[in-house]
Structure formats: structure tokens, C-alpha cells
Design a protein around this motif. Sequence first.
Motif, PDB file in Angstrom:
ATOM      1  N   GLY A  10       0.811  -1.203   0.000  1.00  0.00           N
ATOM      2  CA  GLY A  10       0.000   0.000   0.000  1.00  0.00           C
ATOM      3  C   GLY A  10       0.842   1.249   0.000  1.00  0.00           C
ATOM      4  N   LEU A  11       0.186   2.358   0.289  1.00  0.00           N
ATOM      5  CA  LEU A  11       0.842   3.662   0.335  1.00  0.00           C
ATOM      6  C   LEU A  11       1.000   4.080   1.791  1.00  0.00           C
ATOM      7  CD1 LEU A  11       1.790   6.329  -0.996  1.00  0.00           C
ATOM      8  CD2 LEU A  11      -0.610   7.039  -1.006  1.00  0.00           C
ATOM      9  N   VAL A  12       2.202   4.507   2.156  1.00  0.00           N
ATOM     10  CA  VAL A  12       2.474   4.912   3.531  1.00  0.00           C
ATOM     11  C   VAL A  12       3.446   6.084   3.508  1.00  0.00           C
ATOM     12  CG1 VAL A  12       4.388   3.280   3.793  1.00  0.00           C
ATOM     13  CG2 VAL A  12       3.124   4.049   5.817  1.00  0.00           C
ATOM     14  N   GLN A  13       3.371   6.916   4.517  1.00  0.00           N
ATOM     15  CA  GLN A  13       4.310   8.025   4.611  1.00  0.00           C
ATOM     16  C   GLN A  13       5.649   7.553   5.165  1.00  0.00           C
ATOM     17  OE1 GLN A  13       2.315  11.081   6.954  1.00  0.00           O
ATOM     18  NE2 GLN A  13       1.633  12.106   5.084  1.00  0.00           N
ATOM     19  N   ASN A  83       9.307  -1.439   9.263  1.00  0.00           N
ATOM     20  CA  ASN A  83       9.189  -0.249  10.095  1.00  0.00           C
ATOM     21  C   ASN A  83      10.110   0.851   9.583  1.00  0.00           C
ATOM     22  OD1 ASN A  83       7.409  -1.664  11.812  1.00  0.00           O
ATOM     23  ND2 ASN A  83       9.121  -2.406  13.065  1.00  0.00           N
ATOM     24  N   ASN A  84       9.820   2.069   9.997  1.00  0.00           N
ATOM     25  CA  ASN A  84      10.639   3.221   9.609  1.00  0.00           C
ATOM     26  C   ASN A  84      10.889   3.238   8.098  1.00  0.00           C
ATOM     27  OD1 ASN A  84      12.187   5.536   9.870  1.00  0.00           O
ATOM     28  ND2 ASN A  84      14.050   4.419  10.403  1.00  0.00           N
ATOM     29  N   LEU A  85       9.813   3.117   7.357  1.00  0.00           N
ATOM     30  CA  LEU A  85       9.934   3.040   5.904  1.00  0.00           C
ATOM     31  C   LEU A  85      10.467   4.339   5.323  1.00  0.00           C
ATOM     32  CD1 LEU A  85       6.712   1.010   5.261  1.00  0.00           C
ATOM     33  CD2 LEU A  85       8.967   0.389   4.376  1.00  0.00           C
ATOM     34  N   LYS A  86      11.233   4.182   4.243  1.00  0.00           N
ATOM     35  CA  LYS A  86      11.852   5.309   3.561  1.00  0.00           C
ATOM     36  C   LYS A  86      11.375   5.348   2.106  1.00  0.00           C
ATOM     37  CE  LYS A  86      16.036   4.659   6.334  1.00  0.00           C
ATOM     38  NZ  LYS A  86      17.510   4.438   6.300  1.00  0.00           N
ATOM     39  N   PRO A  87      11.405   6.497   1.478  1.00  0.00           N
ATOM     40  CA  PRO A  87      10.997   6.564   0.057  1.00  0.00           C
ATOM     41  C   PRO A  87      11.754   5.573  -0.819  1.00  0.00           C
ATOM     42  CG  PRO A  87      11.145   8.770   0.964  1.00  0.00           C
ATOM     43  CD  PRO A  87      11.678   7.836   2.025  1.00  0.00           C
ATOM     44  N   GLU A  88      13.007   5.304  -0.498  1.00  0.00           N
ATOM     45  CA  GLU A  88      13.793   4.355  -1.303  1.00  0.00           C
ATOM     46  C   GLU A  88      13.354   2.906  -1.132  1.00  0.00           C
ATOM     47  OE1 GLU A  88      14.947   6.700   0.806  1.00  0.00           O
ATOM     48  OE2 GLU A  88      16.746   6.000   1.886  1.00  0.00           O
ATOM     49  N   ASP A  89      12.429   2.651  -0.213  1.00  0.00           N
ATOM     50  CA  ASP A  89      11.850   1.315  -0.075  1.00  0.00           C
ATOM     51  C   ASP A  89      10.716   1.093  -1.073  1.00  0.00           C
ATOM     52  OD1 ASP A  89      12.180   1.702   3.472  1.00  0.00           O
ATOM     53  OD2 ASP A  89      13.471   0.502   2.153  1.00  0.00           O
ATOM     54  N   THR A  90      10.329   2.117  -1.793  1.00  0.00           N
ATOM     55  CA  THR A  90       9.263   1.997  -2.781  1.00  0.00           C
ATOM     56  C   THR A  90       9.650   0.997  -3.862  1.00  0.00           C
ATOM     57  OG1 THR A  90       8.458   4.253  -2.421  1.00  0.00           O
ATOM     58  CG2 THR A  90       7.954   3.236  -4.547  1.00  0.00           C
ATOM     59  N   ALA A  91       8.798  -0.005  -4.061  1.00  0.00           N
ATOM     60  CA  ALA A  91       9.084  -1.072  -5.015  1.00  0.00           C
ATOM     61  C   ALA A  91       7.913  -2.048  -5.041  1.00  0.00           C
ATOM     62  CB  ALA A  91      10.356  -1.822  -4.620  1.00  0.00           C
ATOM     63  N   VAL A  92       7.960  -2.960  -5.994  1.00  0.00           N
ATOM     64  CA  VAL A  92       7.078  -4.125  -5.951  1.00  0.00           C
ATOM     65  C   VAL A  92       7.816  -5.201  -5.157  1.00  0.00           C
ATOM     66  CG1 VAL A  92       5.871  -5.885  -7.263  1.00  0.00           C
ATOM     67  CG2 VAL A  92       6.028  -3.541  -8.160  1.00  0.00           C
ATOM     68  N   TYR A  93       7.134  -5.732  -4.170  1.00  0.00           N
ATOM     69  CA  TYR A  93       7.722  -6.747  -3.305  1.00  0.00           C
ATOM     70  C   TYR A  93       7.195  -8.120  -3.687  1.00  0.00           C
ATOM     71  CZ  TYR A  93       9.849  -3.255  -0.303  1.00  0.00           C
ATOM     72  OH  TYR A  93      10.632  -2.232   0.184  1.00  0.00           O
ATOM     73  N   TYR A  94       8.132  -9.062  -3.819  1.00  0.00           N
ATOM     74  CA  TYR A  94       7.801 -10.416  -4.237  1.00  0.00           C
ATOM     75  C   TYR A  94       8.185 -11.429  -3.164  1.00  0.00           C
ATOM     76  CZ  TYR A  94       7.606  -8.368  -8.918  1.00  0.00           C
ATOM     77  OH  TYR A  94       7.297  -7.595 -10.014  1.00  0.00           O
ATOM     78  N   CYS A  95       7.366 -12.421  -3.026  1.00  0.00           N
ATOM     79  CA  CYS A  95       7.629 -13.561  -2.162  1.00  0.00           C
ATOM     80  C   CYS A  95       8.221 -14.678  -3.021  1.00  0.00           C
ATOM     81  CB  CYS A  95       6.307 -14.009  -1.531  1.00  0.00           C
ATOM     82  SG  CYS A  95       6.370 -15.516  -0.569  1.00  0.00           S
ATOM     83  N   GLN A 114       3.073 -12.937  -7.400  1.00  0.00           N
ATOM     84  CA  GLN A 114       2.837 -11.913  -8.413  1.00  0.00           C
ATOM     85  C   GLN A 114       3.323 -10.539  -7.977  1.00  0.00           C
ATOM     86  OE1 GLN A 114       1.565 -12.457 -11.617  1.00  0.00           O
ATOM     87  NE2 GLN A 114       2.068 -14.529 -10.929  1.00  0.00           N
ATOM     88  N   GLY A 115       3.557 -10.359  -6.706  1.00  0.00           N
ATOM     89  CA  GLY A 115       4.075  -9.097  -6.204  1.00  0.00           C
ATOM     90  C   GLY A 115       3.001  -8.203  -5.624  1.00  0.00           C
ATOM     91  N   THR A 116       3.422  -7.347  -4.712  1.00  0.00           N
ATOM     92  CA  THR A 116       2.549  -6.350  -4.114  1.00  0.00           C
ATOM     93  C   THR A 116       3.290  -5.024  -4.061  1.00  0.00           C
ATOM     94  OG1 THR A 116       1.107  -5.860  -2.210  1.00  0.00           O
ATOM     95  CG2 THR A 116       3.204  -6.919  -1.719  1.00  0.00           C
ATOM     96  N   GLN A 117       2.595  -3.945  -4.415  1.00  0.00           N
ATOM     97  CA  GLN A 117       3.237  -2.638  -4.505  1.00  0.00           C
ATOM     98  C   GLN A 117       3.335  -1.990  -3.132  1.00  0.00           C
ATOM     99  OE1 GLN A 117       4.447  -0.828  -7.363  1.00  0.00           O
ATOM    100  NE2 GLN A 117       5.268   0.518  -5.751  1.00  0.00           N
ATOM    101  N   VAL A 118       4.515  -1.496  -2.818  1.00  0.00           N
ATOM    102  CA  VAL A 118       4.734  -0.680  -1.624  1.00  0.00           C
ATOM    103  C   VAL A 118       5.223   0.687  -2.087  1.00  0.00           C
ATOM    104  CG1 VAL A 118       6.128  -0.356   0.448  1.00  0.00           C
ATOM    105  CG2 VAL A 118       5.223  -2.631  -0.110  1.00  0.00           C
ATOM    106  N   THR A 119       4.516   1.728  -1.692  1.00  0.00           N
ATOM    107  CA  THR A 119       4.891   3.086  -2.054  1.00  0.00           C
ATOM    108  C   THR A 119       5.049   3.900  -0.788  1.00  0.00           C
ATOM    109  OG1 THR A 119       3.667   2.923  -4.129  1.00  0.00           O
ATOM    110  CG2 THR A 119       4.287   5.124  -3.381  1.00  0.00           C
ATOM    111  N   VAL A 120       6.217   4.516  -0.628  1.00  0.00           N
ATOM    112  CA  VAL A 120       6.507   5.331   0.546  1.00  0.00           C
ATOM    113  C   VAL A 120       6.669   6.773   0.093  1.00  0.00           C
ATOM    114  CG1 VAL A 120       7.988   5.652   2.543  1.00  0.00           C
ATOM    115  CG2 VAL A 120       7.676   3.353   1.573  1.00  0.00           C
ATOM    116  N   SER A 121       5.807   7.632   0.604  1.00  0.00           N
ATOM    117  CA  SER A 121       5.869   9.046   0.223  1.00  0.00           C
ATOM    118  C   SER A 121       6.725   9.823   1.214  1.00  0.00           C
ATOM    119  CB  SER A 121       4.466   9.628   0.169  1.00  0.00           C
ATOM    120  OG  SER A 121       3.864   9.588   1.442  1.00  0.00           O
ATOM    121  N   SER A 122       7.377  10.843   0.707  1.00  0.00           N
ATOM    122  CA  SER A 122       8.259  11.642   1.560  1.00  0.00           C
ATOM    123  C   SER A 122       7.518  12.792   2.204  1.00  0.00           C
ATOM    124  CB  SER A 122       9.421  12.185   0.728  1.00  0.00           C
ATOM    125  OG  SER A 122       8.930  12.929  -0.369  1.00  0.00           O
TER     126      SER A 122
END
Length: 122
Positions: A10-13, A83-95, A114-122
Motif C-alpha cells: 500500500g501507500l504509507v508516509q 518499520n521506519n519506511l523510507k521513500p527508497e523502499d518503494t518497489a514491488v515486493y515479491y515472495c 505476483q508481487g505487491t506494490q509498496v509506495t513510501v511518500s516523503s
Amino acid sequence: QVQLAESGGGLVQAGGSLRLSCAASGRTSSTYSMGWFRQAPGKERELVAAITSGGGTNYSDSVKGRFTISRDNAKHTLSLQMNNLKPEDTAVYYCAAGASWRTMLAGNSPYWGQGTQVTVSS
């Protein structure tokens, strides 16, 4: 065959947390190594964290101290607490899952979700 299904993206700050889950089905085995990989736009897929059947772990330097990988062999699930997510963690994450620890760390496991999108906003 093993099927893997990720959830929890999902989207997280920046500074926030997310928990990813991966449910395994089919011919799963509690002896398999499992792991999380990610791929950002324009970049190669990279290992985030991996875990052996016995609970041994390996983390990318970029996530050490912030992410925790865990598994429930009885439920055939894999988790990644971020935890403590950073904008550079934004990616599609795969198991990923497979019998070999070596191929897991090399990113060459035979089974992938298939992957799940993680988006970290600054």
C-alpha cells in the motif's frame, strides 16, 4: 507446483510501517527456504530478506534493523514487518520459495508470487 500470494502492500508516509504477508499453497514444504525480494522502477530485483526452514535469516544491509522476516510453517505463511519506511523502499515486493538456500540468496528460486506494490511518500 507451489503457489504464492502476497498481500499487505500500500501507500504509507515515510517513517510509517507496513506488514506484508505471503500465503503458500499447493505442494508446499516446511523445509523450503522463503524470502522477500523487491524491484523498483528501472532497477534490478534485489533480495530484501530470506529465512530458512529453521528460522535462520539473512537481510539486505539497507533494511537491517528496520525490517523483520518471519514464517509460520504450520500455516504456510511468510511475513515481512517493515518499520521506519523510507521513500527508497518503494518497489514491488515479491515472495519467493524453494528448496535451496543458495539459490534463494541468488534470487533464482523456482517459485514466485505476483508481487505487491509498496509506495513510501516523503
